[in-house]
Design an enzyme around this catalytic site. Structure first.
Site, PDB file in Angstrom:
ATOM      1  N   LYS A   1       1.700 -23.071 -48.978  1.00  0.00           N
ATOM      2  CA  LYS A   1       2.553 -21.913 -48.709  1.00  0.00           C
ATOM      3  C   LYS A   1       1.615 -20.731 -48.448  1.00  0.00           C
ATOM      4  O   LYS A   1       1.088 -20.116 -49.369  1.00  0.00           O
ATOM      5  CB  LYS A   1       3.468 -21.632 -49.905  1.00  0.00           C
ATOM      6  CG  LYS A   1       4.453 -20.530 -49.640  1.00  0.00           C
ATOM      7  CD  LYS A   1       4.000 -19.272 -50.349  1.00  0.00           C
ATOM      8  CE  LYS A   1       4.823 -18.084 -50.007  1.00  0.00           C
ATOM      9  NZ  LYS A   1       4.340 -17.362 -48.821  1.00  0.00           N
TER      10      LYS A   1
ATOM     11  N   GLU B   1      -6.916 -17.657 -58.789  1.00  0.00           N
ATOM     12  CA  GLU B   1      -7.979 -16.692 -58.506  1.00  0.00           C
ATOM     13  C   GLU B   1      -7.294 -15.390 -58.134  1.00  0.00           C
ATOM     14  O   GLU B   1      -6.419 -15.377 -57.257  1.00  0.00           O
ATOM     15  CB  GLU B   1      -8.853 -17.162 -57.339  1.00  0.00           C
ATOM     16  CG  GLU B   1      -9.705 -18.385 -57.647  1.00  0.00           C
ATOM     17  CD  GLU B   1     -10.739 -18.152 -58.740  1.00  0.00           C
ATOM     18  OE1 GLU B   1     -11.085 -16.986 -59.016  1.00  0.00           O
ATOM     19  OE2 GLU B   1     -11.174 -19.146 -59.335  1.00  0.00           O
TER      20      GLU B   1
ATOM     21  N   CYS C   1     -11.325  -9.866 -51.999  1.00  0.00           N
ATOM     22  CA  CYS C   1     -11.354  -9.863 -53.470  1.00  0.00           C
ATOM     23  C   CYS C   1     -12.766  -9.580 -53.955  1.00  0.00           C
ATOM     24  O   CYS C   1     -12.964  -9.100 -55.058  1.00  0.00           O
ATOM     25  CB  CYS C   1     -10.867 -11.197 -54.001  1.00  0.00           C
ATOM     26  SG  CYS C   1     -11.797 -12.572 -53.332  1.00  0.00           S
TER      27      CYS C   1
ATOM     28  N   GLU D   1      -7.731  -2.381 -58.866  1.00  0.00           N
ATOM     29  CA  GLU D   1      -8.082  -2.902 -57.549  1.00  0.00           C
ATOM     30  C   GLU D   1      -7.299  -2.129 -56.488  1.00  0.00           C
ATOM     31  O   GLU D   1      -6.076  -2.033 -56.566  1.00  0.00           O
ATOM     32  CB  GLU D   1      -7.719  -4.391 -57.455  1.00  0.00           C
ATOM     33  CG  GLU D   1      -8.137  -5.003 -56.136  1.00  0.00           C
ATOM     34  CD  GLU D   1      -7.726  -6.463 -55.997  1.00  0.00           C
ATOM     35  OE1 GLU D   1      -6.535  -6.784 -56.225  1.00  0.00           O
ATOM     36  OE2 GLU D   1      -8.580  -7.283 -55.660  1.00  0.00           O
TER      37      GLU D   1
HETATM   38  P1  NAD Z   1       0.119 -11.764 -53.536  1.00  0.00           P
HETATM   39  O1  NAD Z   1      -0.070 -12.100 -54.984  1.00  0.00           O
HETATM   40  O2  NAD Z   1       1.127 -10.757 -53.189  1.00  0.00           O
HETATM   41  O3  NAD Z   1       0.510 -13.087 -52.726  1.00  0.00           O
HETATM   42  C1  NAD Z   1      -0.276 -14.246 -52.760  1.00  0.00           C
HETATM   43  C2  NAD Z   1       0.604 -15.437 -52.403  1.00  0.00           C
HETATM   44  O4  NAD Z   1       1.549 -15.647 -53.465  1.00  0.00           O
HETATM   45  C3  NAD Z   1       1.424 -15.251 -51.134  1.00  0.00           C
HETATM   46  O5  NAD Z   1       1.506 -16.467 -50.421  1.00  0.00           O
HETATM   47  C4  NAD Z   1       2.784 -14.842 -51.697  1.00  0.00           C
HETATM   48  O6  NAD Z   1       3.850 -15.101 -50.811  1.00  0.00           O
HETATM   49  C5  NAD Z   1       2.858 -15.729 -52.920  1.00  0.00           C
HETATM   50  N1  NAD Z   1       3.828 -15.308 -53.941  1.00  0.00           N
HETATM   51  C6  NAD Z   1       4.370 -14.074 -54.137  1.00  0.00           C
HETATM   52  N2  NAD Z   1       5.263 -14.116 -55.166  1.00  0.00           N
HETATM   53  C7  NAD Z   1       5.244 -15.381 -55.640  1.00  0.00           C
HETATM   54  C8  NAD Z   1       5.923 -16.046 -56.714  1.00  0.00           C
HETATM   55  N3  NAD Z   1       6.798 -15.412 -57.497  1.00  0.00           N
HETATM   56  N4  NAD Z   1       5.649 -17.354 -56.935  1.00  0.00           N
HETATM   57  C9  NAD Z   1       4.742 -18.007 -56.173  1.00  0.00           C
HETATM   58  N5  NAD Z   1       4.082 -17.443 -55.134  1.00  0.00           N
HETATM   59  C10 NAD Z   1       4.335 -16.146 -54.878  1.00  0.00           C
HETATM   60  O7  NAD Z   1      -1.337 -11.379 -52.972  1.00  0.00           O
HETATM   61  P2  NAD Z   1      -1.729 -10.879 -51.507  1.00  0.00           P
HETATM   62  O8  NAD Z   1      -1.277  -9.467 -51.365  1.00  0.00           O
HETATM   63  O9  NAD Z   1      -1.302 -11.881 -50.495  1.00  0.00           O
HETATM   64  O10 NAD Z   1      -3.330 -10.931 -51.567  1.00  0.00           O
HETATM   65  C11 NAD Z   1      -4.126  -9.902 -52.079  1.00  0.00           C
HETATM   66  C12 NAD Z   1      -4.613 -10.248 -53.467  1.00  0.00           C
HETATM   67  O11 NAD Z   1      -5.310 -11.489 -53.439  1.00  0.00           O
HETATM   68  C13 NAD Z   1      -5.615  -9.254 -54.010  1.00  0.00           C
HETATM   69  O12 NAD Z   1      -5.313  -8.964 -55.350  1.00  0.00           O
HETATM   70  C14 NAD Z   1      -6.946  -9.986 -53.932  1.00  0.00           C
HETATM   71  O13 NAD Z   1      -7.922  -9.572 -54.849  1.00  0.00           O
HETATM   72  C15 NAD Z   1      -6.517 -11.387 -54.186  1.00  0.00           C
HETATM   73  N6  NAD Z   1      -7.521 -12.327 -53.693  1.00  0.00           N
HETATM   74  C16 NAD Z   1      -8.285 -13.000 -54.621  1.00  0.00           C
HETATM   75  C17 NAD Z   1      -9.269 -13.883 -54.187  1.00  0.00           C
HETATM   76  C18 NAD Z   1     -10.117 -14.654 -55.175  1.00  0.00           C
HETATM   77  O14 NAD Z   1     -10.626 -15.706 -54.811  1.00  0.00           O
HETATM   78  N7  NAD Z   1     -10.271 -14.171 -56.411  1.00  0.00           N
HETATM   79  C19 NAD Z   1      -9.471 -14.079 -52.815  1.00  0.00           C
HETATM   80  C20 NAD Z   1      -8.687 -13.368 -51.912  1.00  0.00           C
HETATM   81  C21 NAD Z   1      -7.693 -12.500 -52.369  1.00  0.00           C
END
Ligand code: NAD
Length: 488
Positions: A180, A255, A289, A390
């Site tokens: 997803k 992560e 990230c 962040e």
């Molecule tokens: P997000 O948490 O909003 O979404 C991530 C994913 O989770 C998306 O596919 C989203 O649709 C899904 N999602 C949202 N609600 C959900 C739920 N209730 N249940 C299951 N899935 C759900 O994050 P984002 O805005 O897409 O990405 C940015 C974030 O990702 C930042 O905080 C960044 O630091 C983090 N990030 C971390 C790493 C790492 O490896 N540590 C790498 C890249 C990004």
């Protein structure tokens, strides 16, 4: 909304077929450099679509895990070849959909190709160890088996590399997958699935369902036949994913965010430190990230570093990532831009000194995009919101400290622990940094972002679930150990 004739409609990929979602609803994906340009329509799916994808993945499981690791690896080699061949086309979509520059998009795809090749080789490497028995006879050993069907939930900021660094180890160790992707990067994800289709990956081994996180993501997390969940994204969602998945006994890895510091010591090569700070903090508009977000500088070199940094930042050219002369593209969505502007306003309100940027970029060719000027705050106190949370945007907070031991204390004084870097020539400083700074990735004389794909990656503290991805570390998550004893 109905599809327009001239814009592509991308579908879910289930059991080797491109299928519309059961409810027939579509979302739009727009170019963040020009919000009037539609990139594509993507499916807004329902729980029933996840059920269909999980059923397909379950059906494919038996035959897939029965293949040798080498045979599974051969499929990964083929996907790598297709993705490498289609690099320019996929890079153009990445740039149009999430805004990063073409150079950044190409580098990300090259990384994904390398990851596929690395995990293709994993298919024929060791999956266990032999252990001496207590009574000295017979055979005691471990082997590793796949988990079954795994659910992979990914963010938009690395729309190629993150899905691939989860899918490649998942399938080479014999699992099948339901992916997803983030809805803001779903067109790009569909191109990845096209590459898998073209490489003739067997039907059902990798499936993709797009839609809202709270519907599609949650349905995967809750699904009783999904044995493991790997999630990358925000802390808020990641924490909920851990709770839901572990409550039903699924294996789970998350992560999440970072608040990564670069520390500049008295003996640092300041030009090198400035370049690394600008690259790690502002490339991809700070939406990594691993991005540098806090710049902790020892007082004796603070003024010199500050003026070099500001001079460098004034040279940066904002623009559409598709243009050759663009150094920094837009924020990936309007929501992302508004969140970044909100943090900037908080920084000003809490008394940080704004030394550069701080506003939405509204020059003529930028006004239809979600561009935020590269922003530098100086004389930031470590307790301010912009030094604690962040931001995920092109914003750097400079913090002055009297000495290195205070620098390490400030570096650790946040809830995150993903990456940290230091610029110093002194081996004693390096060893103290390795010892004292709490982060899963420590980088010395190089930027916080950009760790090699063959090494373990993941965070400490609230940045993750203490598991690691990438390199051989991925084996730990995507397999279960069986301990076997044969009496003599
Ligand atoms: P997000 O948490 O909003 O979404 C991530 C994913 O989770 C998306 O596919 C989203 O649709 C899904 N999602 C949202 N609600 C959900 C739920 N209730 N249940 C299951 N899935 C759900 O994050 P984002 O805005 O897409 O990405 C940015 C974030 O990702 C930042 O905080 C960044 O630091 C983090 N990030 C971390 C790493 C790492 O490896 N540590 C790498 C890249 C990004």
């Amino acid at each position: 909304m109905g599809p327009r004739q001239d814009v592509e409609t991308r579908r879910n990929y289930i059991d080797g077929q491109w299928v519309p979602s059961s409810g027939g609803r579509l979302d739009t994906s727009v170019n963040p450099a020009n919000c009037n340009e539609l990139v594509g329509f993507v499916q807004n799916s329902k729980r029933a679509d996840v059920d269909a994808a999980v059923a397909a993945a379950r059906r494919a499981s038996q035959a897939w895990k029965a293949l040798s690791g080498g045979a599974r690896g051969d499929y990964l080699h083929r996907v790598a070849e297709v993705l490498a061949r289609r690099m320019e086309e996929v890079a153009a979509i990445v740039t149009r959909e999430v805004g990063k520059t073409l150079g950044e998009a190409r580098a990300e795809i090259a990384r994904a190709v390398a990851i596929l090749r690395y995990y293709a080789g994993e298919g024929v490497r060791d999956i266990g160890s032999t252990i001496p028995t207590a009574n000295g006879s017979g055979l005691l050993f471990t082997t590793r088996v796949p988990l079954g069907t795994v659910g992979l939930i990914t963010p938009w900021n690395f729309p190629v590399a993150i899905p691939i660094w989860k899918i490649a180890p998942a399938i080479v160790y014999g699992n099948t997958v339901v992916l997803k992707p983030a809805q803001d990067a779903a067109v790009t994800a569909s191109y990845l699935l096209e590459c898998m289709h073209e490489a003739r990956l067997p039907d059902g081994v990798v499936n993709m369902v797009t839609g809202e996180g709270a519907v599609v993501g949650q349905a995967i997390v809750d699904h009783p036949e999904v044995g493991a969940i790997s999630f990358t994204g925000s802390n808020e969602v990641g924490r909920a994913v851990i709770l839901c998945a572990s409550a039903r006994g699924a294996k789970v890895q998350v992560e999440m965010g970072g608040k990564n510091p670069v520390i500049v010591a008295e003996d640092a090569d300041l030009d090198r430190a400035v370049d690394a700070t600008v690259d790690a903090g502002l490339r991809s508009a700070g939406q990594k990230c691993t991005a540098t977000s806090r710049v902790i500088v020892v007082a004796s070199v603070y003024e010199a570093f500050r003026s070099k940094l500001l001079a460098r930042v004034r040279e940066l050219k904002l623009g559409d990532g598709a243009r050759d002369d663009t150094w920094m593209g837009p924020c990936a969505s309007e929501g992302q831009m508004q969140a970044v502007l909100g943090f900037i306003a908080t920084g000003i309100r809490e008394g940080a000194t704004l030394a550069h940027g701080g506003t939405r970029a509204m020059a003529q060719d930028l006004s239809n995009g979600y561009f935020v000027e590269p922003t530098i705050f100086v004389d930031v106190s470590p307790s301010m919101t912009i030094a604690q949370e962040e931001i995920f945007g092109p914003v750097l907070a400079l913090i002055k400290v009297p000495d290195l031991s205070e620098a390490f204390a400030v570096a650790n004084d946040v809830r995150f622990g993903l990456c940290a870097s230091i610029f110093t020539r002194d081996i004693g400083n390096m060893l103290a940094f390795i010892d004292e700074v709490d982060a899963g990735v420590l980088r010395i004389n190089c930027e916080t972002a950009g760790i090699d794909f063959q090494a373990p990656f993941g965070g400490m503290k609230e940045s993750g679930s203490h598991a690691r991805e990438q390199g051989r570390a991925a084996q730990e998550f995507y397999t279960a150990i069986k301990t076997v004893q044969i009496a003599s």
